[in-house]
Scaffold this motif. Structure first.
Motif, mmCIF file in Angstrom:
data_model
loop_
_atom_site.group_PDB
_atom_site.id
_atom_site.type_symbol
_atom_site.label_atom_id
_atom_site.label_comp_id
_atom_site.label_asym_id
_atom_site.label_seq_id
_atom_site.Cartn_x
_atom_site.Cartn_y
_atom_site.Cartn_z
ATOM 1 N N PHE A 131 -56.140 47.767 17.843
ATOM 2 C CA PHE A 131 -56.126 46.572 18.678
ATOM 3 C C PHE A 131 -56.563 46.896 20.103
ATOM 4 O O PHE A 131 -57.157 46.063 20.791
ATOM 5 C CB PHE A 131 -54.717 45.976 18.682
ATOM 6 C CG PHE A 131 -54.580 44.715 19.500
ATOM 7 C CD1 PHE A 131 -54.885 43.482 18.952
ATOM 8 C CD2 PHE A 131 -54.152 44.771 20.825
ATOM 9 C CE1 PHE A 131 -54.765 42.319 19.712
ATOM 10 C CE2 PHE A 131 -54.030 43.616 21.581
ATOM 11 C CZ PHE A 131 -54.335 42.382 21.020
ATOM 12 N N PHE A 132 -56.297 48.116 20.534
ATOM 13 C CA PHE A 132 -56.579 48.511 21.916
ATOM 14 C C PHE A 132 -57.874 49.308 22.055
ATOM 15 O O PHE A 132 -58.114 49.923 23.090
ATOM 16 C CB PHE A 132 -55.410 49.324 22.476
ATOM 17 C CG PHE A 132 -54.144 48.517 22.605
ATOM 18 C CD1 PHE A 132 -53.974 47.624 23.639
ATOM 19 C CD2 PHE A 132 -53.132 48.641 21.657
ATOM 20 C CE1 PHE A 132 -52.815 46.867 23.759
ATOM 21 C CE2 PHE A 132 -51.960 47.892 21.769
ATOM 22 C CZ PHE A 132 -51.807 46.999 22.823
ATOM 23 N N THR A 151 -61.148 50.007 23.278
ATOM 24 C CA THR A 151 -61.812 49.399 24.430
ATOM 25 C C THR A 151 -63.267 49.031 24.166
ATOM 26 O O THR A 151 -63.878 48.290 24.946
ATOM 27 C CB THR A 151 -61.739 50.332 25.647
ATOM 28 O OG1 THR A 151 -62.296 51.612 25.304
ATOM 29 C CG2 THR A 151 -60.291 50.517 26.098
ATOM 30 N N LYS A 186 -63.535 43.777 21.579
ATOM 31 C CA LYS A 186 -62.609 42.766 22.078
ATOM 32 C C LYS A 186 -62.074 41.949 20.899
ATOM 33 O O LYS A 186 -62.841 41.254 20.220
ATOM 34 C CB LYS A 186 -63.299 41.860 23.085
ATOM 35 C CG LYS A 186 -63.679 42.563 24.371
ATOM 36 C CD LYS A 186 -64.366 41.628 25.354
ATOM 37 C CE LYS A 186 -64.682 42.352 26.658
ATOM 38 N NZ LYS A 186 -65.362 41.464 27.622
ATOM 39 N N ARG A 242 -56.629 40.229 24.535
ATOM 40 C CA ARG A 242 -56.155 41.165 25.560
ATOM 41 C C ARG A 242 -56.410 40.599 26.959
ATOM 42 O O ARG A 242 -57.289 39.740 27.144
ATOM 43 C CB ARG A 242 -56.833 42.525 25.412
ATOM 44 C CG ARG A 242 -56.487 43.259 24.126
ATOM 45 C CD ARG A 242 -56.882 44.738 24.209
ATOM 46 N NE ARG A 242 -58.237 44.938 24.690
ATOM 47 C CZ ARG A 242 -59.250 45.420 23.954
ATOM 48 N NH1 ARG A 242 -59.056 45.726 22.684
ATOM 49 N NH2 ARG A 242 -60.453 45.585 24.472
ATOM 50 N N ASP A 265 -58.051 41.905 29.270
ATOM 51 C CA ASP A 265 -59.401 42.227 29.729
ATOM 52 C C ASP A 265 -60.484 41.352 29.091
ATOM 53 O O ASP A 265 -61.670 41.550 29.347
ATOM 54 C CB ASP A 265 -59.721 43.708 29.465
ATOM 55 C CG ASP A 265 -59.669 44.063 27.988
ATOM 56 O OD1 ASP A 265 -58.978 43.374 27.220
ATOM 57 O OD2 ASP A 265 -60.317 45.056 27.598
ATOM 58 N N ASP A 266 -60.103 40.356 28.289
ATOM 59 C CA ASP A 266 -61.064 39.445 27.671
ATOM 60 C C ASP A 266 -60.736 38.018 28.116
ATOM 61 O O ASP A 266 -59.791 37.404 27.631
ATOM 62 C CB ASP A 266 -61.024 39.566 26.153
ATOM 63 C CG ASP A 266 -62.107 38.729 25.463
ATOM 64 O OD1 ASP A 266 -62.968 38.181 26.173
ATOM 65 O OD2 ASP A 266 -62.082 38.644 24.223
ATOM 66 N N LYS A 303 -52.033 31.780 28.738
ATOM 67 C CA LYS A 303 -52.006 33.157 28.228
ATOM 68 C C LYS A 303 -50.922 33.914 28.987
ATOM 69 O O LYS A 303 -50.988 34.039 30.213
ATOM 70 C CB LYS A 303 -53.364 33.841 28.436
ATOM 71 C CG LYS A 303 -54.507 33.220 27.655
ATOM 72 C CD LYS A 303 -55.821 33.944 27.908
ATOM 73 C CE LYS A 303 -55.827 35.335 27.301
ATOM 74 N NZ LYS A 303 -57.156 35.982 27.376
ATOM 75 N N TYR A 311 -48.264 37.512 28.961
ATOM 76 C CA TYR A 311 -48.015 38.859 28.452
ATOM 77 C C TYR A 311 -46.622 39.286 28.913
ATOM 78 O O TYR A 311 -46.275 39.157 30.095
ATOM 79 C CB TYR A 311 -49.097 39.825 28.953
ATOM 80 C CG TYR A 311 -50.469 39.443 28.460
ATOM 81 C CD1 TYR A 311 -50.978 39.949 27.267
ATOM 82 C CD2 TYR A 311 -51.248 38.517 29.164
ATOM 83 C CE1 TYR A 311 -52.226 39.553 26.792
ATOM 84 C CE2 TYR A 311 -52.494 38.123 28.692
ATOM 85 C CZ TYR A 311 -52.977 38.645 27.512
ATOM 86 O OH TYR A 311 -54.202 38.257 27.040
ATOM 87 N N ASN A 347 -45.910 44.345 25.729
ATOM 88 C CA ASN A 347 -45.973 44.592 24.284
ATOM 89 C C ASN A 347 -45.908 43.298 23.467
ATOM 90 O O ASN A 347 -45.764 43.335 22.247
ATOM 91 C CB ASN A 347 -44.840 45.537 23.848
ATOM 92 C CG ASN A 347 -43.463 44.925 24.052
ATOM 93 O OD1 ASN A 347 -43.304 43.956 24.801
ATOM 94 N ND2 ASN A 347 -42.459 45.483 23.400
ATOM 95 N N ILE A 386 -47.687 39.178 23.257
ATOM 96 C CA ILE A 386 -48.669 38.193 23.712
ATOM 97 C C ILE A 386 -48.210 36.804 23.292
ATOM 98 O O ILE A 386 -47.815 36.588 22.141
ATOM 99 C CB ILE A 386 -50.054 38.453 23.094
ATOM 100 C CG1 ILE A 386 -50.530 39.876 23.400
ATOM 101 C CG2 ILE A 386 -51.077 37.437 23.596
ATOM 102 C CD1 ILE A 386 -51.755 40.277 22.586
ATOM 103 N N PRO A 445 -48.800 43.585 19.238
ATOM 104 C CA PRO A 445 -49.792 44.494 18.631
ATOM 105 C C PRO A 445 -49.176 45.823 18.218
ATOM 106 O O PRO A 445 -48.120 46.191 18.675
ATOM 107 C CB PRO A 445 -50.821 44.677 19.747
ATOM 108 C CG PRO A 445 -50.114 44.320 21.003
ATOM 109 C CD PRO A 445 -49.055 43.334 20.649
#
Length: 247
Positions: A127-128, A130, A133, A151, A153-154, A173, A175, A222, A224, A247
């Motif tokens: 999932f992570f 890089t 995405k 994530r 970053d997206d 969104k 986290y 950890n 979302i 994730p």
């Protein structure tokens, strides 16, 4: 007798030549490939519904459907224009987030295509990862659909086919860190009340949530939480698409 012998020799010779032609092995010319080597332990070939490679050189763009071959995705480079450009590979998967919603995976790179030289990449390994995405395809039974980057970053999201009865749209969104107590690591809320959609009833945005990495400042998380709210009147009545995922 000499004439018959000559004819017999000619027949045998032609038969021999024909035999040789029948057994010749024709080696086809090598064709360069774009390939994605899939990580079976995370996203294997059986979990791929489809995949598309999009190649952009200057103003020219073309899309090619990739094929599954053994543990890889492939496309012949002969289908692409040679030169320097941007390659985007999208994998549409039956691998589900939260055991409910299908996933998309997006890879993007600037590269050069030479039709005689293979281009090889590694598929998403976690999932992570890089290089890729992960995105989720949120849907419900009455036709609502939204695609969101998972994530921080997206920044991408797309809300598809919004009807005229919808007066307001919200994308939330969030986290969270849920170990050792529950703590918000970062949140972004996009909201639109008027003229939100294009002529097809879609909303597509990859700018608004670009602030998330700076807003979170590497805070650990950890969990979302994704919410898409369709409001049909000022009191907040409407429909929700939601995902809670660790994730």
């Amino acid at each position: 007798m000499k004439v018959i012998g000559a004819w017999l020799a000619l027949i045998l010779l032609l038969s021999f030549v024909s035999c040789r032609k029948d057994h010749e092995v024709v080696i086809p010319p090598q064709k360069g490939l774009i390939s994605v080597n899939l990580a079976e332990q995370y996203l294997g070939a059986a979990q791929v519904d489809s995949a598309i490679a999009t190649w952009t050189v200057g103003e020219e763009k073309n899309q090619v459907r990739m094929l599954v071959r053994n543990d890889s995705l492939i496309a012949e480079l002969g289908q692409f224009r040679e030169g320097n450009g941007t390659l985007i590979i999208q994998v549409f998967s039956n691998k589900k987030f939260g055991n409910q919603y299908k996933s998309h995976w997006l890879f993007q790179t600037t590269t050069q295509i030479n039709r005689k030289k293979d281009l090889g990449f590694e598929g998403p390994a976690s999932f992570f990862d890089t290089s890729w995405k992960p995105r989720v395809d949120l849907t419900d039974a009455i036709g609502h659909r939204a695609i969101l980057g998972m994530r921080p970053d997206d920044a991408y999201f797309k809300i598809v086919g919004v009807g005229p009865e919808v007066k307001s749209l919200t994308v939330d969104k969030s986290y969270w860190k849920t170990t050792g107590g529950v703590q918000l690591a970062g949140q972004g809320i996009w909201k639109c009340r008027n003229a939100c959609t294009d002529s097809s009833g879609n909303v597509e945005n990859d700018e608004y949530f670009k602030m998330m990495p700076d807003r979170m400042k590497n805070a650990p998380w950890n969990h979302i939480s994704l919410i898409v709210l369709y409001e049909t009147n000022p009191t907040g009545m409407g429909w929700l698409l939601t995902l809670e995922f660790e994730p």
